[in-house]
Design a protein around this motif. Structure first.
Motif, PDB file in Angstrom:
ATOM      1  N   ARG A   1      46.459 -59.720  54.827  1.00 15.36           N
ATOM      2  CA  ARG A   1      46.208 -59.565  53.395  1.00 15.36           C
ATOM      3  C   ARG A   1      44.722 -59.278  53.190  1.00 15.36           C
ATOM      4  NH1 ARG A   1      49.193 -63.534  54.328  1.00 15.36           N
ATOM      5  NH2 ARG A   1      47.456 -65.000  54.296  1.00 15.36           N
ATOM      6  N   VAL A   2      44.451 -58.214  52.489  1.00 11.52           N
ATOM      7  CA  VAL A   2      43.071 -57.772  52.312  1.00 11.52           C
ATOM      8  C   VAL A   2      42.389 -58.619  51.245  1.00 11.52           C
ATOM      9  CG1 VAL A   2      41.667 -55.806  51.571  1.00 11.52           C
ATOM     10  CG2 VAL A   2      43.609 -55.459  53.100  1.00 11.52           C
ATOM     11  N   ASP A   3      41.097 -58.872  51.444  1.00 13.19           N
ATOM     12  CA  ASP A   3      40.319 -59.690  50.508  1.00 13.19           C
ATOM     13  C   ASP A   3      40.465 -59.156  49.077  1.00 13.19           C
ATOM     14  OD1 ASP A   3      37.793 -61.742  50.495  1.00 13.19           O
ATOM     15  OD2 ASP A   3      37.559 -60.168  48.974  1.00 13.19           O
ATOM     16  N   PRO A   4      40.753 -60.058  48.131  1.00 10.21           N
ATOM     17  CA  PRO A   4      41.048 -59.621  46.763  1.00 10.21           C
ATOM     18  C   PRO A   4      39.852 -59.021  46.036  1.00 10.21           C
ATOM     19  CG  PRO A   4      41.008 -62.019  46.914  1.00 10.21           C
ATOM     20  CD  PRO A   4      40.918 -61.491  48.311  1.00 10.21           C
ATOM     21  N   ILE A   5      38.652 -59.256  46.504  1.00  9.92           N
ATOM     22  CA  ILE A   5      37.486 -58.726  45.801  1.00  9.92           C
ATOM     23  C   ILE A   5      36.827 -57.595  46.589  1.00  9.92           C
ATOM     24  CG2 ILE A   5      35.166 -59.272  44.939  1.00  9.92           C
ATOM     25  CD1 ILE A   5      36.499 -62.202  44.538  1.00  9.92           C
ATOM     26  N   GLU A   6      36.615 -57.851  47.879  1.00 13.15           N
ATOM     27  CA  GLU A   6      35.816 -56.903  48.655  1.00 13.15           C
ATOM     28  C   GLU A   6      36.610 -55.752  49.257  1.00 13.15           C
ATOM     29  OE1 GLU A   6      32.797 -58.854  51.306  1.00 13.15           O
ATOM     30  OE2 GLU A   6      34.066 -60.581  50.883  1.00 13.15           O
ATOM     31  N   GLY A   7      37.934 -55.893  49.382  1.00 12.69           N
ATOM     32  CA  GLY A   7      38.669 -54.902  50.151  1.00 12.69           C
ATOM     33  C   GLY A   7      38.318 -55.023  51.618  1.00 12.69           C
ATOM     34  N   CYS A   8      38.627 -54.023  52.414  1.00 13.94           N
ATOM     35  CA  CYS A   8      38.337 -54.120  53.847  1.00 13.94           C
ATOM     36  C   CYS A   8      38.257 -52.741  54.479  1.00 13.94           C
ATOM     37  CB  CYS A   8      39.431 -54.926  54.549  1.00 13.94           C
ATOM     38  SG  CYS A   8      39.078 -55.191  56.295  1.00 13.94           S
ATOM     39  N   THR A   9      37.222 -52.554  55.293  1.00 18.79           N
ATOM     40  CA  THR A   9      37.163 -51.359  56.126  1.00 18.79           C
ATOM     41  C   THR A   9      37.034 -51.833  57.566  1.00 18.79           C
ATOM     42  OG1 THR A   9      36.068 -50.114  54.385  1.00 18.79           O
ATOM     43  CG2 THR A   9      35.924 -49.209  56.614  1.00 18.79           C
ATOM     44  N   CYS A  10      37.882 -51.301  58.446  1.00 21.95           N
ATOM     45  CA  CYS A  10      37.815 -51.730  59.836  1.00 21.95           C
ATOM     46  C   CYS A  10      37.996 -50.547  60.765  1.00 21.95           C
ATOM     47  CB  CYS A  10      38.853 -52.814  60.114  1.00 21.95           C
ATOM     48  SG  CYS A  10      40.519 -52.397  59.616  1.00 21.95           S
ATOM     49  N   ILE A  11      37.663 -50.760  62.030  1.00 21.71           N
ATOM     50  CA  ILE A  11      37.895 -49.760  63.057  1.00 21.71           C
ATOM     51  C   ILE A  11      38.928 -50.349  64.018  1.00 21.71           C
ATOM     52  CG2 ILE A  11      35.722 -50.506  64.159  1.00 21.71           C
ATOM     53  CD1 ILE A  11      35.620 -47.867  65.606  1.00 21.71           C
ATOM     54  N   VAL A  12      39.919 -49.539  64.350  1.00 10.61           N
ATOM     55  CA  VAL A  12      41.076 -50.025  65.101  1.00 10.61           C
ATOM     56  C   VAL A  12      41.325 -49.127  66.303  1.00 10.61           C
ATOM     57  CG1 VAL A  12      43.533 -50.609  64.929  1.00 10.61           C
ATOM     58  CG2 VAL A  12      42.105 -50.698  62.880  1.00 10.61           C
ATOM     59  N   ALA A  13      41.655 -49.743  67.439  1.00 11.40           N
ATOM     60  CA  ALA A  13      42.158 -48.983  68.592  1.00 11.40           C
ATOM     61  C   ALA A  13      43.542 -49.519  68.917  1.00 11.40           C
ATOM     62  CB  ALA A  13      41.235 -49.141  69.795  1.00 11.40           C
TER      63      ALA A  13
ATOM     64  N   LEU B   1      40.234 -47.703  59.056  1.00  9.85           N
ATOM     65  CA  LEU B   1      41.217 -47.960  58.013  1.00  9.85           C
ATOM     66  C   LEU B   1      40.463 -48.588  56.848  1.00  9.85           C
ATOM     67  CD1 LEU B   1      44.331 -47.647  57.966  1.00  9.85           C
ATOM     68  CD2 LEU B   1      44.479 -50.069  58.536  1.00  9.85           C
ATOM     69  N   ARG B   2      40.721 -48.073  55.652  1.00  9.35           N
ATOM     70  CA  ARG B   2      40.059 -48.628  54.470  1.00  9.35           C
ATOM     71  C   ARG B   2      41.142 -49.032  53.482  1.00  9.35           C
ATOM     72  NH1 ARG B   2      36.219 -44.403  51.920  1.00  9.35           N
ATOM     73  NH2 ARG B   2      38.163 -43.624  51.035  1.00  9.35           N
ATOM     74  N   ALA B   3      41.118 -50.276  53.081  1.00 14.59           N
ATOM     75  CA  ALA B   3      42.175 -50.777  52.195  1.00 14.59           C
ATOM     76  C   ALA B   3      41.548 -51.416  50.967  1.00 14.59           C
ATOM     77  CB  ALA B   3      43.038 -51.791  52.937  1.00 14.59           C
TER      78      ALA B   3
ATOM     79  N   ARG C   1      28.292 -42.648  66.785  1.00 16.94           N
ATOM     80  CA  ARG C   1      27.558 -41.379  66.731  1.00 16.94           C
ATOM     81  C   ARG C   1      28.037 -40.322  67.722  1.00 16.94           C
ATOM     82  NH1 ARG C   1      22.525 -44.294  65.918  1.00 16.94           N
ATOM     83  NH2 ARG C   1      21.942 -43.887  68.073  1.00 16.94           N
ATOM     84  N   PRO C   2      28.420 -40.712  68.947  1.00  9.66           N
ATOM     85  CA  PRO C   2      28.825 -39.662  69.891  1.00  9.66           C
ATOM     86  C   PRO C   2      30.169 -39.003  69.563  1.00  9.66           C
ATOM     87  CG  PRO C   2      28.167 -41.674  71.048  1.00  9.66           C
ATOM     88  CD  PRO C   2      28.301 -42.018  69.601  1.00  9.66           C
ATOM     89  N   TYR C   3      30.896 -39.518  68.570  1.00 14.24           N
ATOM     90  CA  TYR C   3      32.270 -39.062  68.371  1.00 14.24           C
ATOM     91  C   TYR C   3      32.436 -38.257  67.092  1.00 14.24           C
ATOM     92  CZ  TYR C   3      32.994 -42.471  72.012  1.00 14.24           C
ATOM     93  OH  TYR C   3      32.903 -43.159  73.186  1.00 14.24           O
ATOM     94  N   ALA C   4      33.393 -37.325  67.132  1.00 16.17           N
ATOM     95  CA  ALA C   4      33.747 -36.561  65.933  1.00 16.17           C
ATOM     96  C   ALA C   4      34.692 -37.397  65.079  1.00 16.17           C
ATOM     97  CB  ALA C   4      34.407 -35.253  66.346  1.00 16.17           C
ATOM     98  N   LEU C   5      34.415 -37.429  63.793  1.00 21.77           N
ATOM     99  CA  LEU C   5      35.251 -38.180  62.863  1.00 21.77           C
ATOM    100  C   LEU C   5      35.973 -37.221  61.934  1.00 21.77           C
ATOM    101  CD1 LEU C   5      33.122 -40.370  63.793  1.00 21.77           C
ATOM    102  CD2 LEU C   5      33.436 -41.392  61.554  1.00 21.77           C
ATOM    103  N   GLY C   6      37.228 -37.486  61.699  1.00 24.50           N
ATOM    104  CA  GLY C   6      37.982 -36.679  60.748  1.00 24.50           C
ATOM    105  C   GLY C   6      37.666 -37.100  59.328  1.00 24.50           C
ATOM    106  N   PRO C   7      38.275 -36.430  58.339  1.00 24.13           N
ATOM    107  CA  PRO C   7      38.077 -36.827  56.942  1.00 24.13           C
ATOM    108  C   PRO C   7      38.909 -38.061  56.615  1.00 24.13           C
ATOM    109  CG  PRO C   7      39.639 -35.015  57.079  1.00 24.13           C
ATOM    110  CD  PRO C   7      39.205 -35.312  58.493  1.00 24.13           C
TER     111      PRO C   7
ATOM    112  N   ARG D   1      40.951 -42.702  58.737  1.00 22.13           N
ATOM    113  CA  ARG D   1      40.034 -41.680  59.216  1.00 22.13           C
ATOM    114  C   ARG D   1      40.067 -41.700  60.738  1.00 22.13           C
ATOM    115  NH1 ARG D   1      33.584 -41.279  57.652  1.00 22.13           N
ATOM    116  NH2 ARG D   1      33.471 -39.085  58.205  1.00 22.13           N
ATOM    117  N   ARG D   2      40.460 -40.607  61.332  1.00 23.19           N
ATOM    118  CA  ARG D   2      40.566 -40.559  62.782  1.00 23.19           C
ATOM    119  C   ARG D   2      39.207 -40.474  63.462  1.00 23.19           C
ATOM    120  NH1 ARG D   2      45.257 -40.116  64.966  1.00 23.19           N
ATOM    121  NH2 ARG D   2      46.999 -39.718  63.569  1.00 23.19           N
ATOM    122  N   ILE D   3      39.107 -41.107  64.616  1.00 23.72           N
ATOM    123  CA  ILE D   3      37.921 -40.980  65.452  1.00 23.72           C
ATOM    124  C   ILE D   3      38.389 -40.352  66.755  1.00 23.72           C
ATOM    125  CG2 ILE D   3      36.075 -42.250  66.634  1.00 23.72           C
ATOM    126  CD1 ILE D   3      36.497 -44.454  64.473  1.00 23.72           C
TER     127      ILE D   3
END
Lengths: 208, 206
Positions: free
Chosen positions: A175-187, A125-127, A94-100, A111-113
């Motif tokens: 390798r991303v899950d074949p059904i669910e895909g994956c969204t993660c936050i990375v530093a 990252l969304r895959a 919440r305290p941070y600006a997120l890009g598109p 999506r940048r944070i």
């Protein structure tokens, strides 16, 4: 949520003591918010700081209590962190600006944070289901918290709430899950060296 | 009868003398002082908290290498925040010392990273509010606090010293190694051992 991969005690201790780079800290915080075991661990490590405060040799203050600055104390709730933020995202963002969201490849978006003052770059990252993330190597740290879906690499399967730490020795292709895909936050600190045709394609777009 | 009366009077006189001196020795009870601030903006309670905690916050920061002037500023601001946030203090969640130590940590970050507009202290506050779903938490925060203290008393002197330094601001593990004149690997293994000892103690007690 059943979390299988957590930060080490030493890493949580650095987090609790406020010693981590803010970009890395945000990713640890996203994990702690999702995992009650690490959350409790952080509470314990904060209690260690309380115990150290009790045991420390006091150093006398130059100035006494600042009576002139005592305004009306806050009423309950006034000082709480403001609610809101995007639904579905960790509260700690919440305290941070997120890009598109920006597509950086076929069924991969980033999506940048914006974390001011951080050494690490932070992004989500969304895959899409089933894709292999670009094969890459690091010159620094890469810390990841899975927000939804899952991926898998040689150290196991990482699903929602899991924390994944890769360093310069790592050389992996999640390798991303074949059904669910994956969204993660990375530093990430240092540089990421993307390899292969997809990597070469992504490098200038991602500017990692 | 007379003797009994004399005893009573004597007892009353003693009690009166003690009350006139105004120096009843009571245990320092930060929880009730914070509650008094929350209830009625009690400035005497604030002064007592300040006298106890401000020099300790300053001492803790200086031990971590923070310059005296900055440590003084953080200590002042920490106690001011205690005044403002008194109504938010929940003794079931953590002891007063732990609560005040986290406020000091947040303010130290805010002040040290002022020019970059750090938001990290907000992140810590959000985490304190938004605890994850906990299926079977039986221990209150205050009980956890007591147990952490008990476990810490069982650390060896070497382990305690490493834990202390590792928790202070501005000390990397490399700095700790330098200050204690021991190899980096020893710092890491002592810290790991100390933390796993604490973890073991807490799990025994859970």
């Amino acid at each position: 949520m059943s979390v299988a991969h957590r930060p080490s005690d030493e890493m949580l201790a650095s987090f609790a003591a406020g010693q981590l780079d803010e970009g890395l800290a945000v990713v640890v915080a996203a994990h702690v918010e999702m995992d009650h075991v690490s959350w409790r661990r952080v509470q314990e490590l904060q209690a260690v700081q309380g115990a150290l405060l009790d045991a420390i040799e006091p150093v006398s203050m130059d100035a006494g209590p600042p009576h002139s600055r005592l305004v009306e104390p806050d009423k309950l709730g006034v000082d709480r962190a403001s609610p809101g933020g995007e639904p579905g995202l960790p509260g700690v963002l919440r305290p941070y600006a997120l890009g598109p969201w920006r597509p950086i490849g076929i069924r991969i978006a980033l999506r940048r944070i914006e974390v001011p003052g951080a050494e690490a770059r932070v992004f989500m990252l969304r895959a899409g289901p089933g894709i292999a993330l670009p094969h890459h190597k690091h010159s620094g740290l890469e810390w990841t918290t899975i927000l939804s879906g899952a991926y898998e690499h040689e150290y196991g399967r990482y699903a929602a709430g899991d924390f994944d730490e890769a360093d310069s020795d790592s050389d992996h292709t999640p390798r991303v899950d074949p059904i669910e895909g994956c969204t993660c936050i990375v530093a990430m600190t240092g540089n990421v060296l993307l390899q292969g045709w997809l990597g070469r394609l992504l490098q200038p777009l991602v500017r990692l | 009868m007379v003797a009994a009366l004399a005893l009573t009077v004597d007892g009353m006189r003693k009690a009166g003398a003690a009350a006139q001196g105004g120096r009843f020795v009571v245990l320092f009870d930060p929880n009730s002082l914070i509650a008094a601030i929350a209830r009625s903006g009690d400035r005497a309670a604030f002064a007592a908290l300040f006298d106890h905690f401000a020099p300790r916050v300053k001492g803790l920061l200086m031990r971590g290498g923070t310059p005296a002037e900055l440590a003084e500023e953080v200590a002042q601001e920490t106690l001011l925040a205690v005044w403002r946030k008194a109504a938010l203090f929940d003794p079931a969640k953590a002891s007063a010392s732990t609560w005040i130590a986290t406020i000091a940590r947040n303010l130290r970050i805010d002040i040290a990273r002022r020019e970059t507009r750090s938001r990290l202290s907000q992140v810590y506050e959000i985490l304190d509010e938004e605890r994850p779903e906990r299926p079977d938490e039986t221990l209150s925060g205050a009980e956890r606090d007591v147990r952490v203290r008990a476990a810490m008393t069982q650390l060896s002197a070497d382990q305690y010293r490493v834990v202390e330094l590792a928790f202070l601001e501005g000390f990397s593990h490399q700095d700790v190694a330098h200050r204690l004149a021991i190899p980096l690997g020893t710092v890491k293994s002592r810290l790991r051992l100390a933390l796993s000892h604490l973890r073991g103690k807490l799990e025994d007690l859970r």
